[in-house]
Scaffold this active site. Sequence first.
Site, PDB file in Angstrom:
ATOM      1  CE  LYS A 168      -4.180  -1.816   1.981  1.00  0.00           C
ATOM      2  NZ  LYS A 168      -5.152  -1.335   1.011  1.00  0.00           N
ATOM      3  CG  ASP A 198      -4.265  -0.757  -2.954  1.00  0.00           C
ATOM      4  OD1 ASP A 198      -4.826   0.328  -3.480  1.00  0.00           O
ATOM      5  OD2 ASP A 198      -5.083  -1.338  -2.053  1.00  0.00           O
ATOM      6  CD  GLU A 224      -5.309  -3.565  -5.477  1.00  0.00           C
ATOM      7  OE1 GLU A 224      -6.249  -3.012  -4.694  1.00  0.00           O
ATOM      8  OE2 GLU A 224      -4.748  -4.432  -5.025  1.00  0.00           O
ATOM      9  CG  ASP A 249     -10.242  -1.754  -4.616  1.00  0.00           C
ATOM     10  OD1 ASP A 249     -11.561  -2.230  -4.402  1.00  0.00           O
ATOM     11  OD2 ASP A 249      -9.374  -2.074  -3.875  1.00  0.00           O
ATOM     12  CE  LYS A 276     -10.921  -4.296  -0.933  1.00  0.00           C
ATOM     13  NZ  LYS A 276     -10.321  -3.846  -1.995  1.00  0.00           N
TER      14      LYS A 276
END
Length: 365
Positions: A168, A198, A224, A249, A276
């Site tokens: 991240k 991400d 992402e 995402d 998700k």
Amino acid sequence: MTQTFKVKAAIKPYILDFAFDAGTSRGVLKDKQTHFIRVQSPVFPEIYGIGEAGPLKGLSPDDRPDFMDRAMEVLGELENIPFSTEPTKILQILSEAGLEEFPSLRFGLETAMLDLVNGGIRKILPNRFYEYGTEIPINGLIWMGEKPFMKQQIEQKLQQGFDCIKMKIGAIDFESELALLESIREKYSKEQITLRVDANGAFNPNEAMGKLNRLAKLGIHSIEQPIGPGNGKAMAELCRTSPIPIALDEELIGIHDIQEKKALLEDLKPAYLILKPSLVGGILATKEWISLAEDLGIGWWMTSALESNIGLNAIAQLTSSLNPVLPQGLGTGMLYRNNVSSPLVISTGKLKYDKHKSWSIPDWD
């Protein structure tokens, strides 16, 4: 033999405590509120199905003050519906229950109902992960934080045998993040270690391309959501010109109509989708995104939305049933001090369902 049945349903809040301060571009997470859903029926005596509805704070459509009130209303309404024991009919009924604004609740109900009709043994769908212990390759997730903490996580994941690392970025300064990624590349080629990043939408659209060009020198597999959702023109341009394949995402959240989904993918043309289930609307909605993506030659992988092992188990079984080809984002089972004990095991960068281990669901009362 197919038959109909009615259920009694209940919902229980549960606070998951992070084992460390989990940094994201939206802030630091110390705990997560989730909710367990239990369904029972006289047709299935002495067993129950369990699912999880875990809205993600600041991101989920159902992260709202009236979540519990609305959930109780929905459960009460469902108790009057005659369900079929046929799983596809269960999913269809729940898809028509008006839960577009409550995607995690829908996913939790789907999980609980399918668990019930499959015997209350935490089996959700036919899949090799649950039935045969087939492993699912996953990425090792590196959370944001001070540079020493992030470096420690990287070293730990590499020692644990992960060959796909997802970091991240967007919380500390970009130069420090770049240096951490460079430290991996100095030791491991892109053939040895796959690097994903991400940004959680943290890049300013005006500076995104400059950062992507610098990241590209490190052989990054994908990024992402480099910029925030809703910047359609800028995102389309990045997807078209970025030297790093872009994965969507947050961009997928809140889109329910199949034609709108198709139009989004055709307009932006991303390389990958990150799915998700508790954010996009559950099992059928996830399958719909995947079907559209595959028709357009877009890759995908699944990730959890920080669920406990109850939700993670359901996502892993859904993933397995869809024959994934890429490492998945399903390594969140070790995040919490008080996670639900389960047969889910991570070893050498893979998630496995070990039937020698048992479930320990928290007491309901």
